[in-house]
Design an enzyme around this catalytic site. Structure first.
Site, PDB file in Angstrom:
ATOM      1  N   ARG A 277       6.569 -33.061  13.456  1.00  0.00           N
ATOM      2  CA  ARG A 277       5.542 -33.615  14.343  1.00  0.00           C
ATOM      3  C   ARG A 277       4.727 -32.490  14.969  1.00  0.00           C
ATOM      4  NH1 ARG A 277       8.876 -38.644  17.217  1.00  0.00           N
ATOM      5  NH2 ARG A 277       9.544 -39.530  15.230  1.00  0.00           N
ATOM      6  N   ARG A 292      11.882 -30.617  22.297  1.00  0.00           N
ATOM      7  CA  ARG A 292      10.658 -31.071  21.637  1.00  0.00           C
ATOM      8  C   ARG A 292      10.220 -30.015  20.621  1.00  0.00           C
ATOM      9  NH1 ARG A 292       7.400 -35.075  23.192  1.00  0.00           N
ATOM     10  NH2 ARG A 292       8.468 -35.170  25.200  1.00  0.00           N
ATOM     11  N   GLU A 364      15.282 -39.586  26.231  1.00  0.00           N
ATOM     12  CA  GLU A 364      15.269 -40.449  25.060  1.00  0.00           C
ATOM     13  C   GLU A 364      15.978 -39.776  23.884  1.00  0.00           C
ATOM     14  OE1 GLU A 364      11.360 -41.514  23.715  1.00  0.00           O
ATOM     15  OE2 GLU A 364      12.116 -42.140  21.749  1.00  0.00           O
ATOM     16  N   SER A 367      15.117 -44.746  19.568  1.00  0.00           N
ATOM     17  CA  SER A 367      14.133 -45.771  19.852  1.00  0.00           C
ATOM     18  C   SER A 367      14.294 -46.832  18.773  1.00  0.00           C
ATOM     19  CB  SER A 367      12.740 -45.133  19.808  1.00  0.00           C
ATOM     20  OG  SER A 367      11.779 -45.996  20.342  1.00  0.00           O
ATOM     21  N   ARG A 407      18.473 -33.783  19.444  1.00  0.00           N
ATOM     22  CA  ARG A 407      18.660 -34.152  20.853  1.00  0.00           C
ATOM     23  C   ARG A 407      20.116 -34.492  21.149  1.00  0.00           C
ATOM     24  NH1 ARG A 407      13.173 -37.255  23.008  1.00  0.00           N
ATOM     25  NH2 ARG A 407      11.852 -35.399  22.765  1.00  0.00           N
TER      26      ARG A 407
END
Length: 443
Positions: A277, A292, A364, A367, A407
């Site tokens: 990403r 991130r 988070e 999801s 994560r």
RNA sequence: GGAGAGAUGGCAGAGUGGUCGAAUGCACCGCACUCGAAAUGCGGCAUGGGGGUGACUCCAUCGGGGGUUCAAAUCCCUCUCUCUCCGCCA
């Protein structure tokens, strides 16, 4: 992707539902204006084509009877239509493209039980169907307590030595990391554990998909046309392929342009892949540590279902993701995302947020979304209902992380850290770590 | 990278300019025959869009896109994919 016919028949409901979405400006008035122009063009074009076809058929008959005079007469007559048909065809193409472009950028409508809100602050904690804070707590690990001040993951002794951002930056720039030694192995163990859990306990089929995909696939799972800036692209000649931002893209697109038998559903697929990403728009956010990154590993789950079963499948998939954290003994909460936070293609999304004691906050880690037929329409993915002569219907698609491996590594490091800088290995990971009960200890 | 062949309905597979949305077979569905089944016979069976309350009707679609023609599955261009042979390579 919306069906213009549905909007035509349910204009008020469409406008009311669209208005719940933050920043959505779609209006049935504008869309139906395009649609009216479109249908007008089609009607006139069809009439002209009908005449041409009828005359052409007569020409064929005249020629078969060697009546050249009659044929020539008819050919002159049909020549008039030639002025209109190509223009009509061009007009139709243009207006179809206009309508398609307008429909492509409208986000999915959310379910009624999605809470209204502007951003993540308005998300509502979820405890499961008929669940309460008490029943949920019974299944989840409690927040760990520490006799010392817990550190953030990159400061935990072993990670400080085996998580190398500086070298990665020299090779690849910011937002990359090199994992080494036992931390690298722990990351690998997490991915293996998750994949094994979903394939052996949850009925998912393991898949090794391509990591480079075409624009069409990205359109199917709604990364295109609106979110192109979030992607990395490779270049070869005049063509490009995107590096997948999530395995949702190849897994979901496995059913594109196909008609499945109902007996094949639900189709449950899982994959452990790297994800890429660009993180455009998040400059300055979460710059320290590996929260991130431009590249990270993730276990993804995708379910393809009938329309009748997708909502139940959503709850089931949430349970599959929760099982990962429960077995790892990590404290977490589940949030029902509000209208302002639900992603473009979803009708409803649950986020799993894991507790990070070093950061003293929830972050988070998964999801889980149900998309209805939104992606199926973009992909032309259908199934044929069992029973006699049933017309194909669009499938429903769901996707969820189960979970983000990078994560999860952070979570393990922060939650299982010891005062001496070592980290205990959760019991379910020990078989994947050669039986090690802790890493980074002295000796 | 070089040379060649190909892509047709759920599947297989005919069709090289006109009545072809498409033969035939398999699969599937219905009916007949049968106590029942098999076999056999008869019939049905693509998708999208426009118009119509409806019976129905029209248009488009033979891998995608563009073109030639009064008319294209069929001819031309282009893209994508598949296969065969050669070369290279993890």
């Amino acid at each position: 992707m919306f069906d213009i016919k549905w909007i035509r028949a349910n204009a008020e409901a469409f406008d009311a539902a669209v208005s719940r979405r933050k920043g959505s400006v779609a209006s049935s008035v504008d869309l139906l204006a395009i649609d009216n122009r479109r249908r007008d063009i089609i009607t006139r074009l069809n009439e002209a084509q009908e005449q041409r076809n009828a005359l052409s058929k007569q020409i064929g008959q005249a020629k078969a009877q060697k009546d050249e005079a009659r044929a020539a007469e008819l050919m002159a007559e049909v020549a008039r239509l030639k002025a209109f048909i190509p223009q009509g065809e061009a007009d139709e193409r243009a207006v179809e493209a206009e309508l398609h472009a307008a429909l492509s950028v409208i986000p999915n409508l959310v379910f009624d039980d999605v809470p209204s809100g502007a951003d993540e602050a308005d998300n509502v904690e979820y405890f499961g169907r008929n669940g309460t804070a008490e029943t949920a707590a019974l299944q989840r690990a409690p927040k760990p307590s520490f006799s010392f001040a817990p550190k953030e993951h990159y400061d935990v002794g072993v990670a400080a030595r085996e998580m190398d951002f500086e070298t990665a930056a020299r090779i690849s720039g910011s937002r990359f990391v090199i994992l080494k030694g036992q931390v690298a192995r722990l990351e690998r163990a997490l991915g293996q554990f998750m994949l094994d859990l979903h394939t052996t306990q949850h009925g998912y089929i393991e898949v090794q998909p391509p990591l480079l995909v075409r624009d069409e696939a990205l359109f199917g799972t709604n990364q295109l046309p609106k979110f192109e800036d979030d992607l990395f692209f490779t270049q070869h000649g005049d063509n490009r392929l995107a590096l997948i931002p999530t395995a949702e893209v190849p897994l979901t697109n496995m059913v594109r342009e196909s008609i499945l038998a109902e007996e094949e559903l639900p189709l449950r697929l899982t994959a452990l892949t790297a994800c890429f990403r660009s993180e455009a728009g998040s400059a300055g956010r979460d710059t320290r540590g590996m929260l991130r990154q431009h590249q990270f590993n993730k276990v993804e789950m995708v379910s393809i279902t009938t329309p009748e079963t997708s909502v139940d499948e959503h709850e089931r998939m949430l349970g599959c993701a929760e099982a990962v954290l429960q077995k790892l003994g990590l404290h977490y909460r589940v949030m029902n995302l509000c209208t302002g936070d639900v992603g473009f293609g979803a009708k409803k999304t649950y986020d799993l947020e894991v507790w990070l004691p070093g950061q003293n906050t929830y972050r988070e880690i998964s999801s889980v979304s149900v998309c209805g037929d939104f992606q199926a329409r973009r992909m032309e993915a259908r199934y044929r209902p069992a029973g006699e002569k049933q017309a194909p219907r669009f499938v429903h698609t769901l996707n969820g992380s189960g979970t983000a491996v990078g994560r999860c590594l952070i979570a393990v490091l922060e939650n299982y850290q010891q005062e001496d800088g070592s980290v205990l290995v959760p019991e379910v990971l020990q078989p994947y770590m050669g039986g090690l009960k802790s890493i980074g200890g002295q000796g």
